[in-house]
Design an enzyme around this catalytic site. Structure first.
Site, PDB file in Angstrom:
ATOM      1  CG  ASN A  87      -2.119  -0.991   0.942  1.00 10.28           C
ATOM      2  OD1 ASN A  87      -2.263  -1.533  -0.155  1.00 10.28           O
ATOM      3  ND2 ASN A  87      -2.918  -1.236   1.964  1.00 10.28           N
TER       4      ASN A  87
ATOM      5  CB  VAL B 196     -13.804   7.275  -5.510  1.00 14.09           C
ATOM      6  CG1 VAL B 196     -13.048   5.959  -5.462  1.00 14.09           C
ATOM      7  CG2 VAL B 196     -14.702   7.356  -6.725  1.00 14.09           C
TER       8      VAL B 196
ATOM      9  CG  ASP C 162      -5.987  -4.299   4.520  1.00 12.27           C
ATOM     10  OD1 ASP C 162      -7.187  -4.369   4.186  1.00 12.27           O
ATOM     11  OD2 ASP C 162      -5.183  -3.492   4.001  1.00 12.27           O
TER      12      ASP C 162
ATOM     13  NE  ARG D 144      -5.371  -7.117  -6.335  1.00 13.69           N
ATOM     14  CZ  ARG D 144      -6.366  -6.340  -5.964  1.00 13.69           C
ATOM     15  NH1 ARG D 144      -7.554  -6.850  -5.806  1.00 13.69           N
ATOM     16  NH2 ARG D 144      -6.188  -5.058  -5.783  1.00 13.69           N
TER      17      ARG D 144
HETATM   18  C1  UD1 Z   1      -6.773   1.449   1.802  1.00 16.19           C
HETATM   19  C2  UD1 Z   1      -5.944   0.222   1.576  1.00 16.19           C
HETATM   20  C3  UD1 Z   1      -6.741  -1.028   1.940  1.00 16.19           C
HETATM   21  C4  UD1 Z   1      -7.304  -0.923   3.343  1.00 16.19           C
HETATM   22  C5  UD1 Z   1      -8.052   0.392   3.544  1.00 16.19           C
HETATM   23  C6  UD1 Z   1      -8.491   0.619   4.966  1.00 16.19           C
HETATM   24  C7  UD1 Z   1      -4.508   0.896  -0.250  1.00 16.19           C
HETATM   25  C8  UD1 Z   1      -4.136   0.744  -1.681  1.00 16.19           C
HETATM   26  N1  UD1 Z   1      -5.550   0.168   0.190  1.00 16.19           N
HETATM   27  O1  UD1 Z   1      -7.884   1.384   0.918  1.00 16.19           O
HETATM   28  O2  UD1 Z   1      -5.858  -2.156   1.848  1.00 16.19           O
HETATM   29  O3  UD1 Z   1      -8.195  -1.992   3.584  1.00 16.19           O
HETATM   30  O4  UD1 Z   1      -7.217   1.499   3.159  1.00 16.19           O
HETATM   31  O5  UD1 Z   1      -7.402   0.614   5.816  1.00 16.19           O
HETATM   32  O6  UD1 Z   1      -3.870   1.603   0.490  1.00 16.19           O
HETATM   33  N2  UD1 Z   1     -14.684   5.927   1.834  1.00 16.19           N
HETATM   34  C9  UD1 Z   1     -15.740   6.704   1.411  1.00 16.19           C
HETATM   35  N3  UD1 Z   1     -15.545   7.547   0.347  1.00 16.19           N
HETATM   36  C10 UD1 Z   1     -14.359   7.642  -0.290  1.00 16.19           C
HETATM   37  C11 UD1 Z   1     -13.276   6.844   0.143  1.00 16.19           C
HETATM   38  C12 UD1 Z   1     -13.473   5.988   1.218  1.00 16.19           C
HETATM   39  O7  UD1 Z   1     -16.830   6.640   1.973  1.00 16.19           O
HETATM   40  O8  UD1 Z   1     -14.242   8.426  -1.234  1.00 16.19           O
HETATM   41  C13 UD1 Z   1     -14.877   5.006   2.984  1.00 16.19           C
HETATM   42  C14 UD1 Z   1     -14.708   3.540   2.594  1.00 16.19           C
HETATM   43  O9  UD1 Z   1     -15.875   2.998   2.058  1.00 16.19           O
HETATM   44  C15 UD1 Z   1     -14.302   2.923   3.908  1.00 16.19           C
HETATM   45  C16 UD1 Z   1     -13.495   4.023   4.575  1.00 16.19           C
HETATM   46  O10 UD1 Z   1     -13.820   5.220   3.886  1.00 16.19           O
HETATM   47  O11 UD1 Z   1     -15.429   2.638   4.707  1.00 16.19           O
HETATM   48  C17 UD1 Z   1     -12.005   3.834   4.540  1.00 16.19           C
HETATM   49  O12 UD1 Z   1     -11.587   3.534   3.230  1.00 16.19           O
HETATM   50  P1  UD1 Z   1     -10.186   4.031   2.675  1.00 16.19           P
HETATM   51  O13 UD1 Z   1      -9.289   4.329   3.830  1.00 16.19           O
HETATM   52  O14 UD1 Z   1     -10.417   5.095   1.658  1.00 16.19           O
HETATM   53  O15 UD1 Z   1      -9.643   2.731   1.914  1.00 16.19           O
HETATM   54  P2  UD1 Z   1      -8.745   2.687   0.616  1.00 16.19           P
HETATM   55  O16 UD1 Z   1      -7.844   3.857   0.549  1.00 16.19           O
HETATM   56  O17 UD1 Z   1      -9.591   2.368  -0.558  1.00 16.19           O
END
Ligand code: UD1
Length: 420
Positions: free
Chosen positions: A23, A123, A304, A396
């Site tokens: 990550n 996102v 994770d 992955r």
């Molecule tokens: C990253 C990690 C992933 C890990 C996750 C949480 C990477 C490449 N992946 O994923 O392995 O499981 O952090 O530690 O680093 N959310 C929203 N809107 C957004 C973005 C996120 O609502 O635009 C929510 C998600 O649904 C989730 C929470 O925020 O409930 C946290 O997600 P996020 O920290 O963004 O995860 P990733 O960056 O996708």
């Protein structure tokens, strides 16, 4: 598609090296788009996701080469600002190119990632953050179309702490005109490393490692080199492998500070941990105690590691509750673990795990990266033969997992598609 065949029951013993953090790498690579020139990312893990990010960057004109875990990126020929669906659908972290492309080239077209195996993963925070920085954003035919002559500093306060949105917005803000403040920023070690890499490139960021980042935009950045931090999830997974098999395992090259929550819960489960700089040794107890965990943002227990913890608790002496506050639906591994004899009941975002004396081998299918890891852990102790199908998920995020497990004494073989 390859599969793993395991014969469980052997306690694992020995030392294995931990690879660079997936990550971190997936954030550091797109950050290179912020400046023109040659970057060296040392301790880069050889993973399928890193390959996917490399091919995405190559479509934009980046030259990428991975040799001996040093990834060299030459961004001087970047001439395309688009992340097509075929890359983004394979790996959601592709969204990380949005901020750097927009900040440096004034435009980006990035496919919307859609859902993932265990539910929706929006996102919206990435998009709102870019809008706050002054980008014009349209969502058309499955793509984010973003434009801005020059981004402008802004105050961004996230409702939810998001690793990806923090990284993306920070990468955009470093080249904006004026000051940006990111409140409720993620403080995961991979985000801290990204901020430090941006600083090495000439970015001005205060509050690194805290949940309030203050960024003074600069007119330009220059290339830098970086040593990728160790993968805390890989290290945690191998420690659980030692714990579940009743063995003694040392992870070398790990950062114990990044694993504090996992180490504390392993001690609660009766494991003996010896922590030295860059090394952690786990000795398993005769019988594991049940321990509740709640996955939450850093420094809490990582989501994770949630699937691996359920595998561990499935053979503990009693009942435990494993709750996930990050991803409410991330329990696709549970029905597969139950095929191996685990006794688990999912209620909303929590799994009630009733420890059983032993698991038994069966054919199971992995649905995502960490689910695969949990099935392999269960297969390491299940009586008889366990087949784990769809192991491309594991490739992955774990470099050569079967070779590392074999080096610890596990009976695990990769069988390639042609052979079955
Ligand atoms: C990253 C990690 C992933 C890990 C996750 C949480 C990477 C490449 N992946 O994923 O392995 O499981 O952090 O530690 O680093 N959310 C929203 N809107 C957004 C973005 C996120 O609502 O635009 C929510 C998600 O649904 C989730 C929470 O925020 O409930 C946290 O997600 P996020 O920290 O963004 O995860 P990733 O960056 O996708």
């Amino acid at each position: 598609m390859d599969k793993f065949v395991l014969h469980g029951g052997k306690p694992l013993h020995g030392t294995i090296p931990i690879s660079g953090a997936k990550n971190s790498t997936l954030a550091l690579m797109p950050a290179a788009l912020l400046a023109s020139g040659v970057f060296r990312l040392r301790n880069t893990p050889a993973l399928r996701d890193v390959n996917t990010m490399s091919s995405l960057l190559k479509t934009m004109g980046v030259r990428a080469r991975l040799a001996d875990h040093v990834l060299t990126l030459d961004t001087s020929g970047v001439d395309r600002q688009e992340a097509p669906y075929e890359h983004v659908k394979k790996m959601r972290a592709s969204i990380y190119v949005l901020g750097p492309l927009l900040a440096r080239h004034g435009r980006a077209k990035v496919s919307l990632p859609g859902g993932c195996a265990w539910g929706p993963r929006p996102v919206n925070l990435h998009i709102e953050g870019m809008r706050k920085l002054g980008a014009a954003i349209e969502l058309k035919r499955g793509y984010i179309h973003a434009k801005a002559d020059r981004l402008k500093g802004a105050r961004i306060s996230f409702d939810v702490s998001s690793v990806g949105a923090t990284g993306n917005v920070m990468m955009a803000a470093v080249l904006a005109r004026g000051t940006s403040v990111i409140e409720n920023a993620a403080i995961e070690p991979e985000i801290t490393q990204l901020a430090q890499f941006l600083q090495a490139m000439g970015a001005r960021i205060d509050g690194v490692g805290t949940n309030r980042l203050e960024i003074e935009g600069v007119d330009g950045l220059h290339p830098a080199d970086v040593d990728t931090i160790p993968d805390r999830i890989e290290a945690g997974t191998f420690l659980v492998a030692g714990a579940i098999t009743g063995g003694t395992v040392t992870v070398a090259g790990a950062n114990p500070e990044h694993l504090a929550a996992v180490l504390a819960r392993l001690e609660d489960a009766g494991c003996t941990l010896t922590v030295e700089p860059g090394r952690i040794t786990l000795a398993a107890p005769a019988k594991l105690k049940p321990v509740d965990v709640t996955a939450s943002i850093y420094p809490g227990f990582p989501t994770d590691m949630q699937a691996q913890w359920i595998a561990l608790m499935s053979v503990a002496a009693g009942t435990s509750v494993v709750t996930d506050t990050i991803y409410f639906d991330r329990f696709k591994h549970v029905p597969e673990l139950m095929r191996l004899g685990a006794d688990v009941e999912v209620k909303e975002n929590a799994a009630v795990v009733r420890g059983v004396p032993n698991l038994t081998g069966a054919t199971v299918m992995s649905t995502d990266l960490r689910a695969s890891a949990s099935l392999i852990l269960a297969g390491l102790i299940a009586e008889g033969e366990t087949e784990v199908l769809r192991v491309y998920h594991i490739d992955r995020g774990y470099e050569a997992i079967e070779r590392k497990l074999q080096a610890l004494g596990a009976d695990i073989q990769r069988v390639s598609h042609q052979e079955f």
